[in-house]
Structures are given as C-alpha cells and as structure tokens.
Write a protein that holds these residues in place. Structure first.
Motif, short mmCIF file in Angstrom:
data_model
loop_
_atom_site.label_atom_id
_atom_site.label_comp_id
_atom_site.label_asym_id
_atom_site.label_seq_id
_atom_site.Cartn_x
_atom_site.Cartn_y
_atom_site.Cartn_z
N ARG A 275 14.29 8.36 -17.32
CA ARG A 275 13.43 9.52 -17.06
C ARG A 275 12.62 9.95 -18.27
N ARG A 276 12.96 9.41 -19.45
CA ARG A 276 12.25 9.84 -20.65
C ARG A 276 11.12 8.89 -21.03
N ALA A 277 10.79 7.94 -20.16
CA ALA A 277 9.67 7.03 -20.46
C ALA A 277 8.38 7.84 -20.63
N HIS A 278 7.43 7.28 -21.36
CA HIS A 278 6.23 8.06 -21.68
C HIS A 278 5.36 8.36 -20.46
N SER A 279 5.61 7.65 -19.36
CA SER A 279 4.87 7.94 -18.12
C SER A 279 4.96 9.41 -17.76
N ILE A 280 6.00 10.06 -18.24
CA ILE A 280 6.21 11.47 -17.91
C ILE A 280 5.04 12.34 -18.39
N ALA A 281 4.27 11.83 -19.37
CA ALA A 281 3.19 12.64 -19.94
C ALA A 281 1.94 12.67 -19.08
N ALA A 282 1.81 11.72 -18.13
CA ALA A 282 0.56 11.65 -17.36
C ALA A 282 0.37 12.93 -16.57
N GLN A 283 -0.87 13.39 -16.53
CA GLN A 283 -1.09 14.73 -16.00
C GLN A 283 -1.90 14.74 -14.70
N GLY A 284 -3.12 14.20 -14.81
CA GLY A 284 -4.16 14.53 -13.83
C GLY A 284 -3.97 13.97 -12.44
N GLY A 285 -3.51 12.71 -12.31
CA GLY A 285 -3.36 12.18 -10.97
C GLY A 285 -3.53 10.68 -10.89
N ILE A 286 -3.46 10.17 -9.66
CA ILE A 286 -3.47 8.73 -9.42
C ILE A 286 -4.53 8.44 -8.34
N ASN A 287 -5.37 7.45 -8.60
CA ASN A 287 -6.49 7.17 -7.70
C ASN A 287 -6.07 6.22 -6.57
N ALA A 288 -6.57 6.48 -5.38
CA ALA A 288 -6.34 5.56 -4.26
C ALA A 288 -7.51 5.67 -3.29
N ALA A 289 -7.90 4.50 -2.74
CA ALA A 289 -9.07 4.45 -1.86
C ALA A 289 -8.70 4.78 -0.43
N LYS A 290 -8.10 5.93 -0.22
CA LYS A 290 -7.68 6.33 1.13
C LYS A 290 -8.86 6.87 1.95
N ASN A 291 -9.89 7.34 1.26
CA ASN A 291 -11.05 7.96 1.91
C ASN A 291 -10.65 9.13 2.81
N TYR A 292 -9.66 9.91 2.38
CA TYR A 292 -9.25 11.07 3.17
C TYR A 292 -10.36 12.11 3.25
N GLN A 293 -11.22 12.15 2.21
CA GLN A 293 -12.29 13.17 2.21
C GLN A 293 -13.50 12.71 3.02
N ASN A 294 -13.44 11.46 3.52
CA ASN A 294 -14.54 10.90 4.30
C ASN A 294 -15.86 10.98 3.52
N ASP A 295 -15.78 10.68 2.21
CA ASP A 295 -16.98 10.76 1.38
C ASP A 295 -17.48 9.38 0.96
N GLY A 296 -17.16 8.37 1.77
CA GLY A 296 -17.72 7.03 1.51
C GLY A 296 -16.88 6.18 0.59
N ASP A 297 -15.61 6.53 0.39
CA ASP A 297 -14.78 5.72 -0.50
C ASP A 297 -14.36 4.43 0.21
N SER A 298 -14.06 3.41 -0.58
CA SER A 298 -13.60 2.13 -0.02
C SER A 298 -12.89 1.36 -1.12
N VAL A 299 -12.20 0.29 -0.74
CA VAL A 299 -11.52 -0.56 -1.73
C VAL A 299 -12.55 -1.09 -2.72
N HIS A 300 -13.71 -1.51 -2.21
CA HIS A 300 -14.72 -2.07 -3.10
C HIS A 300 -15.21 -1.02 -4.10
N ARG A 301 -15.37 0.21 -3.62
CA ARG A 301 -15.89 1.27 -4.49
C ARG A 301 -14.88 1.61 -5.60
N LEU A 302 -13.60 1.66 -5.24
CA LEU A 302 -12.57 1.92 -6.26
C LEU A 302 -12.53 0.76 -7.25
N PHE A 303 -12.63 -0.47 -6.73
CA PHE A 303 -12.67 -1.66 -7.59
C PHE A 303 -13.83 -1.55 -8.58
N TYR A 304 -15.02 -1.21 -8.05
CA TYR A 304 -16.21 -1.16 -8.90
C TYR A 304 -16.08 -0.05 -9.95
#
Ligand SMILES: Cc1cc2nc3c(=O)[nH]c(=O)nc-3n(C[C@H](O)[C@H](O)[C@H](O)COP(=O)(O)OP(=O)(O)OC[C@H]3O[C@@H](n4cnc5c(N)ncnc54)[C@H](O)[C@@H]3O)c2cc1C
Length: 338
Positions: A34-63
């Motif tokens: 539990r003490r690994a440095h990953s604990i410091a990450a704050q803001g979040g993790i990106n995923a191309a789910k397109n939940y906001q329906n704003d044109g996201d896609s696997v290709h767009r996240l890749f790019y």
C-alpha cells in the motif's frame, strides 16, 4: 512468475496472473504494497468510454496519448492501452474503487490536459490512493488464497539469466540484509518511475531506478530515459529543506487560467494588474487547447516565460493560475475543496 514491484502495475499484474492460475512471488521494498508511490497520483485515469458523448474513441485516446508523449511512445503499446482503457475502469470499479459519480449514479468525468474531450475518471484528488487500495485488495485476496507469496521490505539486487532469458532474481532484505534467490518461468519488473535523477521531483527519493538499471546492465532494453514528465502544476521549489516537490492536482489546471505580467519585474499584487497588462500565454499560443495544452507543452511555455524574466513569486519560477472565473462560475467553496 516473479513480479518485482507492487504499485498499480505490479499489484494488478500479480493479482491478474494469480487469477489466471499462475503461482506468483511478488516483491517490494516498502513495508506494505500500500505504500507504493502510485499512492501519490491525484487527478485521474483516462479511458475512451465516451460517457460524455463528446466524440471520444479509442483512436482519439491513442492519438492524444501519442501526442502527449511528444510522439516518442511505442505506438503498438499505446494503442493497446487505449483499447483496454475501458476495461480497466470496469475492473477498478469491480475492485471497489470509489470513482466520482453523477447524482444519478453514473460515473462522471473531468477534463485533463492534452484532450479536448472529457474522459478522466477520478476519485477527488486521491485517485492513485483509491486505485492502489483496489489493486491491493485484489492482491490480498490472492495472497489469502495462497496463489501469491508477498515479500515486502526486499530490494532487487540482480537478475538471473538462463540462456539469455530472465529466470530469477536475487533479493536483499532491507532490515536484516539477508540475501535470497528466487527462480521462475518469467520475471516482470514493475518498479516504477525514477524522476529524482533530476534532483527534486514529485517522486520520492526511493524511486531511484536501480532495479531497471540492474536489469539493463544484464541486457534488458531501456528506452527514452530523458522523457520524464515535467508537470505544469508542480509548486515551485521554496527552499533547500525540500527533498520532494508538491503537485497541485491537474483538476485545478482545468479550472484556472495561466498568466504572467506582460512587464518584466512587475511586483504588483496579481489583483492590481489589469487585464490588458496580463499575458495569458497558453490561450495566446495554443488557442484550441488553451490552458489544457498537453503537460510538456504547458510546462515548456511556463519555463520560457520564467526564463524571459516574467516569472512571479519569490523565486521567479512561478506563473499565476487564476481561479477568478471559476469562483464566479462554481463558487469559492467548490474551488477550495479541489
Ligand atoms: C504526484 C504524482 C501525481 C500523479 N498523478 C497522476 C494522475 O493523475 N494520473 C495518472 O495516470 N498518473 C499520475 N501519476 C503517475 C502515476 O502515479 C505513476 O505512473 C504510476 O502510479 C506508477 O505505478 P507503478 O506501479 O509503475 O510504480 P510505483 O507505484 O512507484 O511502484 C513501484 C514498485 O516497485 C517497487 N520497487 C522499486 N524499486 C525496487 C527495487 N529496487 N527492489 C524492489 N522493489 C522495488 C516499489 O517497492 C513499488 O512497490 C502521478 C505521479 C505522481 C508522482
């Protein structure tokens, strides 16, 4: 299987391999995974789910990820990451990670630098801690089932090769000094980043690249050591008492406007400097991304401003991040909370 490291990479690799039926030995130098440095990450993790329906896609996240990495990342790996990003969120949710949700119960998103869509899943400003607790729970379950043997407080000393293939490790216990050897069909090194090579960084001094370096000396390929992320919301060094720098959450950058005074050596308080005498340099240079330009680009632009003598604060290594507009929009309380 041998996994050296039990941060987000090592803990999830160990747990997943164990689920697949492998017997795993997992090592870390801290007293608990539990003490690994990953604990410091704050803001979040990106995923191309397109939940906001704003044109996201696997290709767009890749790019966006290739571009955010200054076009130096290995494309096949980045594409795979973009493809499985959606499953990673599902896996984390299944592990109990309490991602932020809409009032209706759906997972919500925030915007991050380097993207013009909203695809970042987060748990307030402590996403890394929550993800690590999820991965640790999955790991602990496999330890309990006898599929993973955990070796905390052990430091990687050397890689054992058989016919050019990594088949074992030599470890040293950090409190007793005892050496031990372990063999396996394969060795995974998940030993994290190494920013302190640049002296002060947001990583701890323990993130010291020794495991990677020792494997490299035994023939493992090592690429792009220069490409360490320089984060634009790192708080400037304040004195020689510091061994580590502090990061403001990326979530603050997406609410603020970055600027410096147009005039060199301007000592006025920021609120006394009128709009016409401010340079919102990210909005000026990168109109489509504005304040959410990719991190390396935003950091470089801030450094250019400081090098030109326009930096603010006691050291001159700072730029203003101005929340006046977001305070108007969301209220002071919401901004303070972030
Ligand atoms: C302040 C900060 C904020 C961040 N924010 C974000 C963010 O918002 N979003 C994002 O995606 N990323 C973020 N990151 C980056 C992200 O946290 C890391 O890339 C990621 O957590 C690294 O995980 P890891 O498992 O590879 O390494 P770590 O979590 O560092 O784990 C390394 C493991 O290897 C072990 N180890 C290391 N060396 C040895 C050795 N010689 N012998 C034995 N064991 C060893 C350690 O004990 C540890 O268990 C942030 C990073 C920092 C520092």
């Amino acid at each position: 299987m041998i996994v050296v490291g039990s941060g987000l990479a090592g803990a999830s690799a160990s747990a997943t391999l164990a689920e697949l039926g492998y017997k795993v030995k997992c090592f870390c130098y801290q007293d608990s995974p539990r003490r690994a440095h990953s604990i410091a990450a704050q803001g979040g993790i990106n995923a191309a789910k397109n939940y906001q329906n704003d044109g996201d896609s696997v290709h767009r996240l890749f790019y966006d990820t290739i571009k955010g990495g200054d076009f130096r990342a290995r494309e096949a790996n980045v594409h795979r990451l973009a493809e499985i990003s959606r499953n990673i969120i599902d896996q984390c949710v299944a592990q109990g990670v309490p991602f932020a949700r809409e009032y209706s119960g759906y997972l919500t998103n925030r915007s991050f630098g380097g993207a013009q869509v909203s695809r970042t899943f987060y748990a307030r400003g402590q996403t890394g801690q929550q993800l690590l607790l999820g991965a640790y729970q999955a790991l602990s379950r496999q330890i309990g089932l006898g599929n993973v043997q955990m070796f905390p407080r052990t430091e990687f000393q050397d890689l054992v090769l058989v016919d050019g293939h990594a088949k074992g490790v030599i470890m040293r216990h950090v409190t007793t000094g005892e050496l031990s050897r372990h063999s396996a069909d394969a060795v995974i090194l998940a030993t994290g980043g190494y920013c302190p090579v640049f002296y002060l960084s947001t990583n701890a001094v323990g993130c010291n690249v020794t495991a990677t370096y020792r494997a490299h000396k035994k023939g493992a390929t090592f690429a792009n050591p220069c490409y360490t992320q320089i984060h634009p919301t790192c708080i400037p060094v304040s004195g020689d008492h510091q061994s580590k720098l502090t990061l403001m959450s990326e979530s603050l950058r997406n609410d603020g406007r970055v600027w410096v005074p147009k005039q060199k050596g301007d000592q006025r308080k920021p609120w006394d400097i009128p709009e016409a005498e401010r340079d919102y340099f990210l909005e000026r240079k990168y109109p489509s991304f504005g304040n959410l330009a990719p991190r390396d680009i935003a950091s470089r632009a801030a450094k250019e401003a400081c090098d030109a003598g326009l930096g603010v604060g006691p050291t001159g290594y700072g730029v203003f991040l101005d929340f006046a507009d977001s305070i108007q929009r969301m209220g002071e309380h919401s901004v303070k909370e972030k």
